[in-house]
Design an enzyme around this catalytic site. Structure first.
Site, PDB file in Angstrom:
ATOM      1  N   GLY A 180       0.970  -1.178  -0.087  1.00 56.40           N
ATOM      2  CA  GLY A 180      -0.130   0.138   0.037  1.00 56.40           C
ATOM      3  C   GLY A 180       0.730   1.407  -0.059  1.00 56.40           C
TER       4      GLY A 180
ATOM      5  CD  GLU B  90      -1.303  -1.323  -3.685  1.00 57.36           C
ATOM      6  OE1 GLU B  90      -1.574  -1.250  -2.587  1.00 57.36           O
ATOM      7  OE2 GLU B  90      -1.961  -1.957  -4.706  1.00 57.36           O
TER       8      GLU B  90
ATOM      9  CD  GLU C 193       0.551  -5.794  -1.847  1.00 57.11           C
ATOM     10  OE1 GLU C 193       1.606  -5.845  -2.666  1.00 57.11           O
ATOM     11  OE2 GLU C 193       0.274  -4.687  -1.962  1.00 57.11           O
TER      12      GLU C 193
HETATM   13  C1  HXC Z   1       2.025  -3.817  10.416  1.00 56.11           C
HETATM   14  C2  HXC Z   1       4.464  -3.277  10.214  1.00 56.11           C
HETATM   15  C3  HXC Z   1       4.472  -3.313   8.907  1.00 56.11           C
HETATM   16  C4  HXC Z   1       3.117  -3.487   8.131  1.00 56.11           C
HETATM   17  C5  HXC Z   1       6.402  -3.197   9.313  1.00 56.11           C
HETATM   18  N1  HXC Z   1       5.638  -3.261  10.521  1.00 56.11           N
HETATM   19  N2  HXC Z   1       5.531  -3.096   8.228  1.00 56.11           N
HETATM   20  N3  HXC Z   1       3.310  -3.515  10.896  1.00 56.11           N
HETATM   21  N4  HXC Z   1       2.189  -3.542   8.993  1.00 56.11           N
HETATM   22  N5  HXC Z   1       2.853  -3.379   6.718  1.00 56.11           N
HETATM   23  C6  HXC Z   1       6.080  -3.253  12.086  1.00 56.11           C
HETATM   24  C7  HXC Z   1       6.796  -4.525  12.370  1.00 56.11           C
HETATM   25  O1  HXC Z   1       5.933  -5.357  12.702  1.00 56.11           O
HETATM   26  C8  HXC Z   1       7.568  -3.990  13.455  1.00 56.11           C
HETATM   27  O2  HXC Z   1       6.787  -3.823  14.753  1.00 56.11           O
HETATM   28  C9  HXC Z   1       8.038  -2.688  13.045  1.00 56.11           C
HETATM   29  O3  HXC Z   1       7.073  -2.282  12.051  1.00 56.11           O
HETATM   30  C10 HXC Z   1       9.543  -2.607  12.348  1.00 56.11           C
HETATM   31  O4  HXC Z   1       9.470  -3.586  11.309  1.00 56.11           O
HETATM   32  P1  HXC Z   1      10.588  -4.715  11.423  1.00 56.11           P
HETATM   33  O5  HXC Z   1      10.042  -5.689  10.433  1.00 56.11           O
HETATM   34  O6  HXC Z   1      11.177  -5.201  12.586  1.00 56.11           O
HETATM   35  O7  HXC Z   1      11.788  -3.896  10.331  1.00 56.11           O
HETATM   36  P2  HXC Z   1      13.027  -4.314   9.464  1.00 56.11           P
HETATM   37  O8  HXC Z   1      13.437  -5.941   9.948  1.00 56.11           O
HETATM   38  O9  HXC Z   1      13.745  -3.262   9.308  1.00 56.11           O
HETATM   39  O10 HXC Z   1      12.091  -4.782   8.337  1.00 56.11           O
HETATM   40  C11 HXC Z   1      11.538  -3.758   7.166  1.00 56.11           C
HETATM   41  C12 HXC Z   1      10.504  -4.353   6.101  1.00 56.11           C
HETATM   42  C13 HXC Z   1       9.640  -5.335   7.057  1.00 56.11           C
HETATM   43  C14 HXC Z   1      11.197  -4.989   5.179  1.00 56.11           C
HETATM   44  C15 HXC Z   1       9.860  -3.400   5.591  1.00 56.11           C
HETATM   45  O11 HXC Z   1       8.967  -4.492   8.162  1.00 56.11           O
HETATM   46  C16 HXC Z   1       8.483  -5.900   6.319  1.00 56.11           C
HETATM   47  O12 HXC Z   1       8.551  -6.741   5.286  1.00 56.11           O
HETATM   48  N6  HXC Z   1       7.243  -5.126   6.320  1.00 56.11           N
HETATM   49  C17 HXC Z   1       6.013  -5.761   5.689  1.00 56.11           C
HETATM   50  C18 HXC Z   1       6.157  -5.339   4.065  1.00 56.11           C
HETATM   51  C19 HXC Z   1       4.831  -5.832   3.557  1.00 56.11           C
HETATM   52  O13 HXC Z   1       4.383  -6.985   3.194  1.00 56.11           O
HETATM   53  N7  HXC Z   1       3.922  -4.902   3.167  1.00 56.11           N
HETATM   54  C20 HXC Z   1       2.667  -5.095   2.251  1.00 56.11           C
HETATM   55  C21 HXC Z   1       1.608  -5.091   3.331  1.00 56.11           C
HETATM   56  S1  HXC Z   1       0.365  -5.605   2.636  1.00 56.11           S
HETATM   57  P3  HXC Z   1       6.878  -4.994  16.057  1.00 56.11           P
HETATM   58  O14 HXC Z   1       6.171  -4.159  16.881  1.00 56.11           O
HETATM   59  O15 HXC Z   1       6.187  -6.004  15.256  1.00 56.11           O
HETATM   60  O16 HXC Z   1       8.430  -5.114  16.259  1.00 56.11           O
HETATM   61  C22 HXC Z   1      -0.428  -4.453   1.815  1.00 56.11           C
HETATM   62  C23 HXC Z   1      -1.754  -4.814   1.124  1.00 56.11           C
HETATM   63  C24 HXC Z   1      -2.103  -3.550   0.136  1.00 56.11           C
HETATM   64  O17 HXC Z   1       0.099  -3.336   1.631  1.00 56.11           O
HETATM   65  C25 HXC Z   1      -3.686  -3.508  -0.120  1.00 56.11           C
HETATM   66  C26 HXC Z   1      -4.184  -2.398  -0.684  1.00 56.11           C
HETATM   67  C27 HXC Z   1      -3.855  -1.348   0.338  1.00 56.11           C
END
Ligand code: HXC
Length: 260
Positions: free
Chosen positions: A111, A114, A134
């Site tokens: 997102g 996006e 995703e």
């Molecule tokens: C909720 C999130 C998050 C997310 C990170 N965090 N991304 N929480 N939703 N999308 C939180 C983690 O849980 C963590 O909190 C804190 O942020 C730091 O993240 P880390 O993972 O510890 O940091 P790092 O190791 O530096 O990794 C960074 C990262 C990773 C590679 C960006 O966080 C990651 O892969 N995030 C998810 C990316 C993702 O899949 N995005 C797509 C989401 S789906 P805690 O408290 O747990 O330690 C989407 C659908 C869209 O966007 C549909 C339409 C809108």
């Protein structure tokens, strides 16, 4: 209004550029429902300022936004997301009449990518990373990742990003045309404000009409698009600014646009 997940300030000559900074650092600016609501209200507030011609949306140097809030989505089922119209408020940025510039430092994932693509122009910091991960969560993009990304970088590259979940860096994103320029991270927001200021020196009416014409190219055939463009071009002849712009050229002076 009190803001919990973002900051709003005004910069540039006459405060013509609104800068919205996503500020939910503990979750890397994950885009939760309350954050998106706040973003939409803040955009509306910025648009209502008569001096504001451009809106910069940025995050931190670590993350523009790491996507929709996965923890919030985790326990939802189909009926909930469908009935609640989960993503209904997500396209607000793309319908702003003002010029929106995304200044992306760090992660712009899911997102977050996006949201950046809903802006009119994307500028990136050297350490920016773009991706649609995703697929790693067993789902797919839901706010334009399968649509706007194809138009920005082409089918093969969009397929590869969405099907593998792999990220690209700022240089790659620039080479592929997703972003228009790359700057050192600490200069990115200043550069976005400068760009906003340059745009703000034009006629706001003309900017809005120009945006409308370019956005039509997404939806229309060439023949239809050219027809709409011509009509919108003609419509600028109903404005004082069009007359002022051409008169200033003929009189060899700077135009004084009045947004009328
Ligand atoms: C909720 C999130 C998050 C997310 C990170 N965090 N991304 N929480 N939703 N999308 C939180 C983690 O849980 C963590 O909190 C804190 O942020 C730091 O993240 P880390 O993972 O510890 O940091 P790092 O190791 O530096 O990794 C960074 C990262 C990773 C590679 C960006 O966080 C990651 O892969 N995030 C998810 C990316 C993702 O899949 N995005 C797509 C989401 S789906 P805690 O408290 O747990 O330690 C989407 C659908 C869209 O966007 C549909 C339409 C809108």
């Amino acid at each position: 209004p009190k803001r919990e997940y973002l900051l709003l300030d005004y910069r540039g000559a006459n405060n013509c550029v609104a800068v919205i900074t996503l500020n939910r650092p503990k979750a890397l600016n994950a885009l939760s429902d309350p954050l998106m609501q706040e973003l939409n209200c803040t955009i509306a507030e910025a648009e209502a300022q008569p001096n504001v011609a451009a809106i910069v949306i940025t995050g931190s140097e670590k993350a523009f936004a790491a996507g929709a809030d996965i923890k919030q989505m985790q326990t939802r089922n189909f009926v909930q997301v469908y009935k609640d119209n989960f993503l209904s408020g997500w396209d607000r940025v793309s319908s702003s009449p003002r010029v929106v510039i995304a200044a992306v430092n760090g992660y712009a994932l899911g997102g977050g990518c996006e949201l950046a693509m809903m802006a009119d122009i994307i500028l990136a910091g050297e350490k920016a990373k773009f991706g649609q991960p995703e697929i790693n969560l067993g789902t797919i993009p839901g706010a334009g990742g399968t649509q706007r990304l194809v138009r920005a970088i082409g089918k093969s590259r969009a397929m590869q990003l969405c099907l593998t979940g792999e990220m690209i860096n700022a240089k790659q994103a620039c080479d592929w045309g997703l972003v228009s320029a790359v700057y050192p991270p600490d200069q990115l927001v200043d550069e976005a404000v400068k760009l906003g200021e340059k745009i703000a020196s034009k006629s706001k009416v003309a900017l809005q009409i120009c945006k409308e014409a370019i956005n039509k190219s997404y939806d229309l055939s060439l023949t239809e698009g050219l027809r709409v463009e011509k009509q919108l071009f003609y419509s600028t002849f109903a404005t004082n600014d069009r007359k002022e712009g051409m008169t200033a050229f003929v009189e060899k002076r700077e135009p004084r646009f009045t947004d009328s």
